[in-house]
Design a protein around this motif. Structure first.
Motif, PDB file in Angstrom:
ATOM      1  N   ALA A  86      -5.711   3.885  -8.384  1.00 61.64           N
ATOM      2  CA  ALA A  86      -5.700   4.355  -6.984  1.00 61.64           C
ATOM      3  C   ALA A  86      -4.240   4.450  -6.549  1.00 61.64           C
ATOM      4  O   ALA A  86      -3.665   3.463  -6.058  1.00 61.64           O
ATOM      5  CB  ALA A  86      -6.488   3.411  -6.082  1.00 61.64           C
ATOM      6  N   THR A  88      -1.218   4.911  -4.335  1.00 66.08           N
ATOM      7  CA  THR A  88      -1.178   4.610  -2.908  1.00 66.08           C
ATOM      8  C   THR A  88       0.231   4.796  -2.362  1.00 66.08           C
ATOM      9  O   THR A  88       1.175   4.149  -2.835  1.00 66.08           O
ATOM     10  CB  THR A  88      -1.658   3.164  -2.660  1.00 66.08           C
ATOM     11  N   VAL A 101     -10.147   7.278  -6.455  1.00 68.97           N
ATOM     12  CA  VAL A 101      -9.901   6.464  -7.644  1.00 68.97           C
ATOM     13  C   VAL A 101      -9.991   7.395  -8.846  1.00 68.97           C
ATOM     14  O   VAL A 101     -10.996   8.086  -9.033  1.00 68.97           O
ATOM     15  CB  VAL A 101     -10.922   5.316  -7.773  1.00 68.97           C
TER      16      VAL A 101
END
Ligand code: AMP
Ligand code: ZN
Length: 114
Positions: A86, A88, A101
């Protein structure tokens, strides 16, 4: 129409190769696969990143991960294994700001990632 690319995929106003859908999550193959299996799992609700989920989102987080393992199994990765990612924010390399994901498998994944 939504301004968010992945919300549009949820709305089916842009096409994607959907491999799983339930009331809370959607999974579709990545348009630029970086591995023999490269599929994205997203919440249907717009959430910009993992940082925007809190205590009240526990059921959604569990559903997101259970969808990941289901899709990985459906893609034949149960024995060989796979990687969940994931990305970020800026340093994480996130380019689409709707939580997703990555499921990647079908080849060995190096560590550490770049
Ligand atoms: P990230 O860099 O973690 O934000 O990942 C975004 C991912 O979305 C990349 O792997 C892209 O190849 C993928 N992507 C972008 N547009 C589409 C699309 N229309 N359908 C499927 N995957 C996409
Ligand atoms: Zn969105």
């Amino acid at each position: 129409m939504s301004e968010c690319l992945f919300c549009r995929i949820v709305e089916k106003t842009i096409p994607a190769k959907v491999v799983h859908e339930d009331d809370q999550t959607l999974a579709f193959d990545d348009i630029h696969p970086q591995a023999p299996v490269h599929t994205l799992v997203i919440p249907k609700r717009h959430v910009a990143s993992i940082q925007d989920l809190g205590e009240s989102d526990q059921a959604l987080l569990v559903r997101l991960l259970l969808t990941c393992t289901k899709v990985a199994n459906d893609k034949g990765l149960a024995d060989s294994g796979f990687r969940l990612v994931a990305n970020t924010g800026r340093n994480g390399g996130q380019t689409v700001f709707h939580l997703h994901v990555h499921i990647m498998g079908g080849r060995h994944m190096g560590w550490p990632p770049g």
